[in-house]
Design an enzyme around this catalytic site. Sequence first.
Site, PDB file in Angstrom:
ATOM      1  N   ARG A  23      13.884 110.162  52.463  1.00  0.00           N
ATOM      2  CA  ARG A  23      12.453 110.373  51.534  1.00  0.00           C
ATOM      3  C   ARG A  23      12.368 112.123  51.520  1.00  0.00           C
ATOM      4  O   ARG A  23      11.295 112.455  51.527  1.00  0.00           O
ATOM      5  CB  ARG A  23      11.168 109.768  52.368  1.00  0.00           C
TER       6      ARG A  23
ATOM      7  N   ARG B  30       7.169 113.737  47.961  1.00  0.00           N
ATOM      8  CA  ARG B  30       5.582 114.175  47.325  1.00  0.00           C
ATOM      9  C   ARG B  30       5.705 115.343  48.715  1.00  0.00           C
ATOM     10  O   ARG B  30       4.787 116.209  48.342  1.00  0.00           O
ATOM     11  CB  ARG B  30       4.934 112.715  47.970  1.00  0.00           C
TER      12      ARG B  30
ATOM     13  N   ARG C 174       5.913 115.632  39.860  1.00  0.00           N
ATOM     14  CA  ARG C 174       4.966 113.702  39.694  1.00  0.00           C
ATOM     15  C   ARG C 174       3.834 114.312  38.659  1.00  0.00           C
ATOM     16  O   ARG C 174       3.432 113.350  37.832  1.00  0.00           O
ATOM     17  CB  ARG C 174       5.082 113.441  40.618  1.00  0.00           C
TER      18      ARG C 174
ATOM     19  N   ASP D 129      13.792 103.960  43.946  1.00  0.00           N
ATOM     20  CA  ASP D 129      12.639 102.823  44.810  1.00  0.00           C
ATOM     21  C   ASP D 129      12.988 102.189  45.141  1.00  0.00           C
ATOM     22  O   ASP D 129      13.923 101.151  44.244  1.00  0.00           O
ATOM     23  CB  ASP D 129      11.680 102.951  44.010  1.00  0.00           C
TER      24      ASP D 129
ATOM     25  N   TYR E 197       8.018  91.754  49.687  1.00  0.00           N
ATOM     26  CA  TYR E 197       7.170  92.745  48.857  1.00  0.00           C
ATOM     27  C   TYR E 197       6.793  91.600  47.583  1.00  0.00           C
ATOM     28  O   TYR E 197       5.551  91.641  46.665  1.00  0.00           O
ATOM     29  CB  TYR E 197       7.796  93.931  48.639  1.00  0.00           C
TER      30      TYR E 197
END
Length: 352
Positions: A29, A33, A42, A78, A156
Amino acid sequence: MEFPVLKNDRLLRAARGEEVDRVPIWVMRQAGRYLPEFRELRSKHGFFSICQNPELAAEASLQPIRRFDLDACIIFSDILVIPQALGMTVEMLPGVGPVLPEPLVSSDDIYKLDVTADITKKLSYVGEAIRITRHKLDGKVPLIGFSGAPWTLMGYMIEGRGSKTLAKAKAWLYQDPNASKHLLKVITNSVVDYLVMQACAGAQLLQVFESSGEHLGPELFKDYALPYIKDISSRVKGRVNELGLDYIPMTIFVKGGHYALEDLAESGYDVIGLDWTIDPVEARQKVGSRVTLQGNLDPCALYAPEEDLRRYIKEMVKKFGKSHYIANLGHGIYPDMNPDRVAALIDAVHEA
């Protein structure tokens, strides 16, 4: 396809078990963010809008490479693009994360999936992002492509979001083994096509994320995860070879998968990623020198004072050894992390 000549091949050499001048490092990652430049991007675009726009995905991928002295770039995407390609809706909700509003409830719902979907075409935007990123990297470091593993994606698709127990998905394994294996095979076929497409587009190493491995014990893992993980490595490597591409190392990362290390060492992958719950010395004893190990600093250790952080990293590298090793965190970097801590991590690995 012609790309710029690779100038730093430490990651690929380490993945192949070859000698390196220093331990290579990248961070799971690393594009995301915690970087202010990503938050700026973003603020103007939705998460999946960035994933689906090759230029924006390339920009997000390159941001950490501009900031840090890393040994690899990973394409910004993703794992849930696979369920999207199979016809499921995936939304990224603020403060919640990814949500699938119409999850699979019963085995009959499998037949609602677009199992004949042309994954290469539906996810072509990832391939284009890889091509753009390879050129913009100008050979500075290798580019990593990736996919979620079948069990993680199945979780998921059934839970509809992240889960602390995966109880709904695990219930399928116990109540309807045949439907579970059918679904896992559908996902596996998609993952194989997806990874081969990434290889053709220019990815130089491929990582498979079994992020929900911690929810399975040894028996369930052997029945519902390992066969599909092995199938992916075998088929992807076979097709890459048939296409005449250069050898592309593959990494398997099973979070919480310390119970499966011996099996993973025989699964056809070049690299095994470790989370922070296993001692590197124990891991090496279990897998021998057959594979390269990757990991495994606790992401929370980056909150520590710098002097302590450097000590943790020095001890980690000492335990792994500098051969057959790629430094990384034991899971993804936290979104509130100060980028300076990542810089300290990289410097400490270089000095270890």
